[in-house]
Each structure stands twice: as C-alpha cells, then as structure tokens.
Design an enzyme around this catalytic site. Structure first.
Site, PDB file in Angstrom:
ATOM      1  N   CYS A 164      36.116  39.448  33.364  1.00 31.99           N
ATOM      2  CA  CYS A 164      35.250  40.505  32.985  1.00 31.99           C
ATOM      3  C   CYS A 164      34.399  40.275  31.924  1.00 31.99           C
ATOM      4  O   CYS A 164      33.407  40.874  31.778  1.00 31.99           O
ATOM      5  CB  CYS A 164      36.225  41.842  32.831  1.00 31.99           C
ATOM      6  SG  CYS A 164      37.003  41.474  31.254  1.00 31.99           S
ATOM      7  N   GLU A 196      48.190  42.966  43.740  1.00 26.92           N
ATOM      8  CA  GLU A 196      49.157  42.369  44.789  1.00 26.92           C
ATOM      9  C   GLU A 196      48.635  41.176  45.135  1.00 26.92           C
ATOM     10  O   GLU A 196      49.398  40.361  45.930  1.00 26.92           O
ATOM     11  CB  GLU A 196      48.979  43.229  45.981  1.00 26.92           C
ATOM     12  CG  GLU A 196      47.446  43.579  46.670  1.00 26.92           C
ATOM     13  CD  GLU A 196      46.597  44.536  45.909  1.00 26.92           C
ATOM     14  OE1 GLU A 196      46.667  45.131  44.564  1.00 26.92           O
ATOM     15  OE2 GLU A 196      45.949  45.339  46.520  1.00 26.92           O
ATOM     16  N   PHE A 224      43.633  41.216  39.319  1.00 25.91           N
ATOM     17  CA  PHE A 224      44.199  40.015  39.620  1.00 25.91           C
ATOM     18  C   PHE A 224      43.549  38.757  38.552  1.00 25.91           C
ATOM     19  O   PHE A 224      44.693  37.712  38.096  1.00 25.91           O
ATOM     20  CB  PHE A 224      43.663  39.465  40.890  1.00 25.91           C
ATOM     21  CG  PHE A 224      42.377  38.938  40.995  1.00 25.91           C
ATOM     22  CD1 PHE A 224      42.030  37.544  40.652  1.00 25.91           C
ATOM     23  CD2 PHE A 224      41.082  39.713  41.283  1.00 25.91           C
ATOM     24  CE1 PHE A 224      41.017  36.877  40.557  1.00 25.91           C
ATOM     25  CE2 PHE A 224      39.987  39.228  41.409  1.00 25.91           C
ATOM     26  CZ  PHE A 224      39.502  37.767  40.960  1.00 25.91           C
ATOM     27  N   SER A 283      37.873  46.966  39.151  1.00 21.42           N
ATOM     28  CA  SER A 283      36.586  47.284  39.547  1.00 21.42           C
ATOM     29  C   SER A 283      35.990  48.481  39.105  1.00 21.42           C
ATOM     30  O   SER A 283      36.965  49.593  39.293  1.00 21.42           O
ATOM     31  CB  SER A 283      36.413  46.795  40.899  1.00 21.42           C
ATOM     32  OG  SER A 283      37.204  47.586  41.800  1.00 21.42           O
TER      33      SER A 283
HETATM   34  P1  NAD Z   1      40.363  45.830  41.802  1.00 24.49           P
HETATM   35  O1  NAD Z   1      39.509  47.009  41.477  1.00 24.49           O
HETATM   36  O2  NAD Z   1      40.181  45.477  43.227  1.00 24.49           O
HETATM   37  O3  NAD Z   1      41.938  46.071  41.622  1.00 24.49           O
HETATM   38  C1  NAD Z   1      42.372  46.737  40.316  1.00 24.49           C
HETATM   39  C2  NAD Z   1      43.707  47.112  40.700  1.00 24.49           C
HETATM   40  O4  NAD Z   1      43.656  48.340  41.460  1.00 24.49           O
HETATM   41  C3  NAD Z   1      44.793  46.338  41.397  1.00 24.49           C
HETATM   42  O5  NAD Z   1      45.755  46.624  40.873  1.00 24.49           O
HETATM   43  C4  NAD Z   1      44.738  47.022  42.926  1.00 24.49           C
HETATM   44  O6  NAD Z   1      45.920  46.940  43.765  1.00 24.49           O
HETATM   45  C5  NAD Z   1      44.274  48.509  42.692  1.00 24.49           C
HETATM   46  N1  NAD Z   1      43.356  48.842  43.644  1.00 24.49           N
HETATM   47  C6  NAD Z   1      42.568  48.433  44.486  1.00 24.49           C
HETATM   48  N2  NAD Z   1      41.695  49.273  45.322  1.00 24.49           N
HETATM   49  C7  NAD Z   1      42.510  50.560  45.219  1.00 24.49           C
HETATM   50  C8  NAD Z   1      42.117  51.821  45.699  1.00 24.49           C
HETATM   51  N3  NAD Z   1      41.213  51.967  46.535  1.00 24.49           N
HETATM   52  N4  NAD Z   1      42.800  52.775  44.984  1.00 24.49           N
HETATM   53  C9  NAD Z   1      43.711  52.546  44.084  1.00 24.49           C
HETATM   54  N5  NAD Z   1      44.027  51.322  43.572  1.00 24.49           N
HETATM   55  C10 NAD Z   1      43.296  50.392  44.083  1.00 24.49           C
HETATM   56  O7  NAD Z   1      40.238  44.641  40.859  1.00 24.49           O
HETATM   57  P2  NAD Z   1      40.294  43.164  41.026  1.00 24.49           P
HETATM   58  O8  NAD Z   1      39.582  42.666  42.119  1.00 24.49           O
HETATM   59  O9  NAD Z   1      41.992  42.979  40.977  1.00 24.49           O
HETATM   60  O10 NAD Z   1      39.697  42.518  39.643  1.00 24.49           O
HETATM   61  C11 NAD Z   1      38.579  42.234  39.206  1.00 24.49           C
HETATM   62  C12 NAD Z   1      37.696  43.429  38.793  1.00 24.49           C
HETATM   63  O11 NAD Z   1      38.261  43.758  37.475  1.00 24.49           O
HETATM   64  C13 NAD Z   1      36.172  42.900  38.399  1.00 24.49           C
HETATM   65  O12 NAD Z   1      35.319  44.049  38.785  1.00 24.49           O
HETATM   66  C14 NAD Z   1      36.502  42.642  36.901  1.00 24.49           C
HETATM   67  O13 NAD Z   1      35.015  43.046  36.002  1.00 24.49           O
HETATM   68  C15 NAD Z   1      37.371  43.892  36.345  1.00 24.49           C
HETATM   69  N6  NAD Z   1      37.962  43.652  35.133  1.00 24.49           N
HETATM   70  C16 NAD Z   1      37.561  44.261  33.972  1.00 24.49           C
HETATM   71  C17 NAD Z   1      38.138  44.202  32.816  1.00 24.49           C
HETATM   72  C18 NAD Z   1      37.549  44.784  31.607  1.00 24.49           C
HETATM   73  O14 NAD Z   1      38.400  44.850  30.528  1.00 24.49           O
HETATM   74  N7  NAD Z   1      36.711  45.746  31.799  1.00 24.49           N
HETATM   75  C19 NAD Z   1      39.192  42.980  32.796  1.00 24.49           C
HETATM   76  C20 NAD Z   1      39.622  42.497  33.934  1.00 24.49           C
HETATM   77  C21 NAD Z   1      38.726  42.545  35.123  1.00 24.49           C
END
Ligand code: NAD
Length: 503
Positions: free
Chosen positions: A281, A176, A149, A226
């Site tokens: 991140c 989402e 997000f 994440s």
């Molecule tokens: P998230 O892991 O909750 O969601 C990321 C994506 O995965 C979304 O599209 C979501 O719909 C999907 N998703 C969520 N749960 C899932 C599951 N159980 N199975 C399959 N798909 C699933 O992350 P978020 O809250 O949207 O974003 C924040 C996180 O992203 C933080 O931990 C941040 O550090 C990380 N992030 C990392 C980078 C990087 O470059 N390393 C960059 C941006 C964000």
C-alpha cells in the site's frame, strides 16, 4: 489436501463449510492447500468464545498481559525462518522481504509490551479544593481484525498486539489468499501463555466479515484492504454502532526535484516501486519529475537498474531474486490490462513486463518490472491503484504543479520528495495532503511507536493504526473526579443547582 483450520477457544477446528477455495503458490501456480470459507454460525462461535474470555482477560493486570507479549516476541524471533518461508510460499514475496514484514510486525509487539506505561491514563491532583481527577483507559470488549493478502503477518500485527495488550479479546479474519500464517501466529500466542479464547482466527470471506460487522458482541473493527471494501466495512460497522478504522488503497507519488541526488533517488525509486512486486500500500507508483532534464536522466538510470533486476521465486537457491510473482493469475491479468490501457491511452511504454517468463516457473504469476514515461493525469494508469510492478513517470514543469497533482488525487496514503533544498522539503511536508510524508525517503512507513494511516480515500475513521492512536482506538476513556470524606460531608449540608466549577 491440507485444509487450513480455524482457531477458536484455543483449539484448531476444521470448518464444516461447503464453500472452499484453493490456496496457491504464486511462484509455481500450483494449489498447495485449501481454505474453507467459514459460515456465519462458525464466525459467531468465534465471537462468543472471545466474548467469554473477555471477562477474565480484561481484569488481568497490564503487566501480566505485557509479559505474555514479551514471550510472544521471543517466539516470533525463534520461528522467524519458518514464518518467513510460509509468507513467501503463499504470498510470493522474496524471503528477506518476508523477514522485513515480520520485523515491522514484531516492532508493534515490542511497542505493546510497554502497555503498563501506555495505559496509565492521566492524573491531576487538586483540580479543585480537595478534588482529584484521573482517567481510566478501559478495554472495549471483542475486537475484530480483517486483513489483506499483501502483509499476512505485519498488518495483523498492526492490530492484535495492542488490542490484546489493552485487555480486549480478538477475532482475526485473514485474507483467504494467504491464510496459513494466521494460524501460526495463534499457536505462538497460545505457546506464549495467552489464555484460550482471547485470540481467535476465522478463515473466510464476506460471509464471515458481515457477521463481524454486525454481531452485537463486537465492539470495534480494524480493516485494511481495498478502498471499496473499506468504505463498505466502515459504513456497515458504524451503522451497527461499532468503532471502526478502515484503511484503504493508495497511489503514492514522489516528486523528483532538479536538485535531487539522482543516484540516491533512482535507487530508492526502484526498490519502492518494484519491491514485493508493487503489492504494497506504500509502493511508489508515480514519479513527478520536475523538468525534462532530470526526467531524461532518471529514465536512463531506471532502465539500467531494471535491466539488472532478477525476477523469480520468493525462495530460491543461491543469490536471492529481487522480485517475486504477484498473488494470483487473476491479479496478473488485471495488471496486464492496466498496461494495455496505458499503451492505448498514449503513455510511452519503456519497459514492458507483460508475458514475463521465469525459467522453471512457467506457470507462476509473474509480471516483469514495467516502466511508463509521459503518463498524464487523465490516464487510467495514473488515476487508479494498479497494485503491481508498474511505475509511471509524469513530467511536470514545476514543484507547484507536482504538489497540486498529489493533492487532487483521490488517495492520500504516502508521498515523498527528493531534493537537497531544505525549504522546499519543509514546505512540502506542510502542504502535501497525505498521511505519511518522506523527505528523501521513498517509503515513509512510520515506526510502531508512531501511527500509520493515510488521508482522503485511503482511510475511513479518525484514528490510525499502532502508536498512540492504536492505544486510543482499543480503549475507552473514563474520567473519574473524586472528593474524599471531609468535603463529602460538607456536600451533605448544601445542594448546588449550578454547573460545577472548580475553585
Ligand atoms: P481486499 O479489499 O480484496 O480484501 C481485504 C479483506 O477484505 C480480505 O480479508 C477479504 O477477505 C475481505 N473482503 C474482500 N471483499 C469483501 C467484501 N465484498 N465484503 C467483505 N469483506 C471483503 O484487499 P486485498 O486485495 O486483500 O489487499 C490489497 C488492497 O489492500 C490494496 O488496495 C492495498 O492498497 C490495500 N492495503 C492498504 C493498506 C493501508 O495501510 N492503507 C495496507 C495494505 C493493503
């Protein structure tokens, strides 16, 4: 209420899913749109559409593909204000930060416009008598992108510009929580001349993701989110024989050396800790202050600066705010739980962002800038990624203790050092175990023509995003060794049963 659609085969299509979620404006707490969580069947339809489009797109010349991306770049520029407002509305970040995110994404498009050069491969003449060798960097097929997000524009644009430029087709599954921007990007790509089916968007959650990870037509998966989800995505995609890069969470440290330019460091730390409400991140969440003297001076400066910060809606009349809300009520309460735990475990809470109220936005998801001092490595607020506007100061006696802490942390995204000493800075860049390093730079996000990625549990898979790694990730190498008629005739006269070596 408006329902955000899927974009499949060049058409906007309403999902038939019975599962839907509200999309909120985090500055007001109001539900402004609705997103359907696409079914497995709808996701398969998007993959099929991308699969059909691959045949022709992969044979389109790189120059033609680049020209479409050039046009896409101009359209992004023309529509910048509309796109940035949309990001700000659904994510909450301030308008100029949304413009910044778009710019970083646009730079990857600029990089991908150079694809005729980047995808040339290698050539060696006369590797043997009359023998030449050259490599082809061929596209993989259907590639999938699953994005978080916090950067609805930039992270998607870390992926698809290079995937498309190299001749792949793409299915994007955005977060989402702020899904609208994905559809605007799809429309602009179409307007730029991208053939139908080459770029598709499926809104959804785990149900859609699981299809992308297992469908046999999908060749490669890029994920950013994440760490627990990144691990799951990497393990599943790999088990299904797909190429995968999965970028996860972070806990970015900076070392403040006693010889640092404190004014510069304090300014940098404030922006890097609280920009985008700490939902980056690469946000700086820990300062390792070397010695009590500089720690005390830093605390004084940070408190003064925090006092001057203006927190409010991402889009405001007149002077822009410094920091907006966090993404959801649930996330706000998670951040406040972390602050509670810091207090319970004995850290000194100098500035408390809990219960922060913004006049006129009483239902918005605001957490004020929060500052902890005397944080120790055993505390939960030190160990875990908070992903909110919470900055921890850890006091350390020397550089080596600070370095050890960074290197022992489970995450290894970015790290920075503030110092005037070249030798220390050089040593730090050699020894620190993170993928991105800043020397007097608080957020060392590499430019598009370099590659972005962390170490340790911040990434799974060998290749980073964009830059040369991005081109490698989205292409498969084939090396051709050729010999032409005169020597081919010779070959007919004699067979060889030994390993071929070139003479
Ligand atoms: P998230 O892991 O909750 O969601 C990321 C994506 O995965 C979304 O599209 C979501 O719909 C999907 N998703 C969520 N749960 C899932 C599951 N159980 N199975 C399959 N798909 C699933 O992350 P978020 O809250 O949207 O974003 C924040 C996180 O992203 C933080 O931990 C941040 O550090 C990380 N992030 C990392 C980078 C990087 O470059 N390393 C960059 C941006 C964000």
């Amino acid at each position: 209420m408006e329902q955000i659609k899927n974009f499949i085969g060049g058409k906007l299509i309403s999902s038939q899913s019975v599962r839907t979620l509200p999309v909120f404006n985090p500055a007001t707490g109001q539900s402004i749109r609705q997103v359907a969580l696409s079914t497995a069947h709808e996701t398969k339809f998007a993959i099929e559409s991308a699969h059909q489009a691959f045949q022709e797109w992969s044979k389109t010349s790189p120059l033609k593909r680049a020209r479409i991306l050039f046009k896409f770049k101009s359209l992004l520029e023309e529509n910048q204000s509309h796109l940035a407002r949309l990001i700000s509305e659904e994510h909450g970040k301030i308008y100029s930060d949304a413009v910044g995110e778009l710019t970083r994404g646009l730079e990857v498009v600029e990089f991908a416009c150079g694809i005729p050069h980047l995808q040339k491969g290698e050539h060696s003449a006369n590797v043997g008598a009359g023998v030449d060798s050259h490599s082809l960097m061929q596209p993989l097929g259907v590639c999938a992108g699953i994005t978080p997000f916090n950067f609805p524009a930039m992270v998607a644009m870390w992926m698809f510009p290079i995937a498309l430029a190299t001749g792949n087709t793409f299915v994007l599954k955005p977060s989402e929580k702020d899904p609208s921007l994905s559809i605007e990007l799809a429309k602009l790509l179409q307007q730029a001349g991208l053939p139908d089916g080459v770029f598709n968007v499926v809104q959804g959650d785990k149900e859609a993701v699981d299809v992308l990870l297992t469908d046999p037509h999908v060749q490669a998966v890029s994920f950013v989110g994440s760490t627990p989800v990144a691990e799951y995505v990497y393990a599943t995609a790999s088990a299904y024989g797909k190429r995968c890069q999965a970028l996860g969470g972070a806990k970015n440290h900076s070392i403040l050396m006693p010889d640092a330019d404190l004014e510069m460091a304090a300014n940098a730390i404030i922006g890097a800790a609280f920009g985008a409400a700490g939902e980056r991140c690469m946000a700086l969440s820990v300062v390792l202050a070397v010695g009590d003297e500089i720690a005390d001076e830093l605390v004084t400066k940070l408190r003064q600066q925090i006092d001057r910060m203006v927190v409010g809606a991402g889009i405001s009349e007149g002077r822009e705010n410094d920091m907006g809300p966090v993404i959801s009520e649930q996330h706000r309460s998670k951040i406040c739980d972390y602050i509670n735990s810091g207090v319970e475990q004995g850290a000194k809470l100098l500035v408390d962002g809990r219960g922060y109220q913004v006049t006129g936005h009483e239902n918005g998801y605001f957490v004020g800038p929060t500052l902890f001092d005397y944080v120790t490595p055993e505390m939960k607020i030190y160990k875990e990624e908070i992903f909110g506007p919470v900055l921890s100061i850890v006091r350390v006696p020397d550089y080596h203790t600070a370095l050890k802490l960074i290197n022992h942390h489970e995450y290894g995204n970015g790290a920075a050092i503030f110092t005037r000493d070249g030798e220390t800075a050089r040593q730090f860049s050699e020894d620190v175990q993170t993928g991105m390093v800043g020397i007097n730079i608080p957020i060392p996000v590499p430019m598009a023509f370099h590659s972005f990625g962390g170490w340790k549990r911040s990434i799974f898979g060998p290749l980073n995003v964009h830059g040369n790694d991005g081109v490698r990730f989205y292409t498969r190498m084939k090396t051709v060794t050729s010999r032409w008629p005169a020597s081919v005739r010779l070959e007919h006269h004699s067979s060889s049963f030994v390993m071929p070596t070139m003479e």
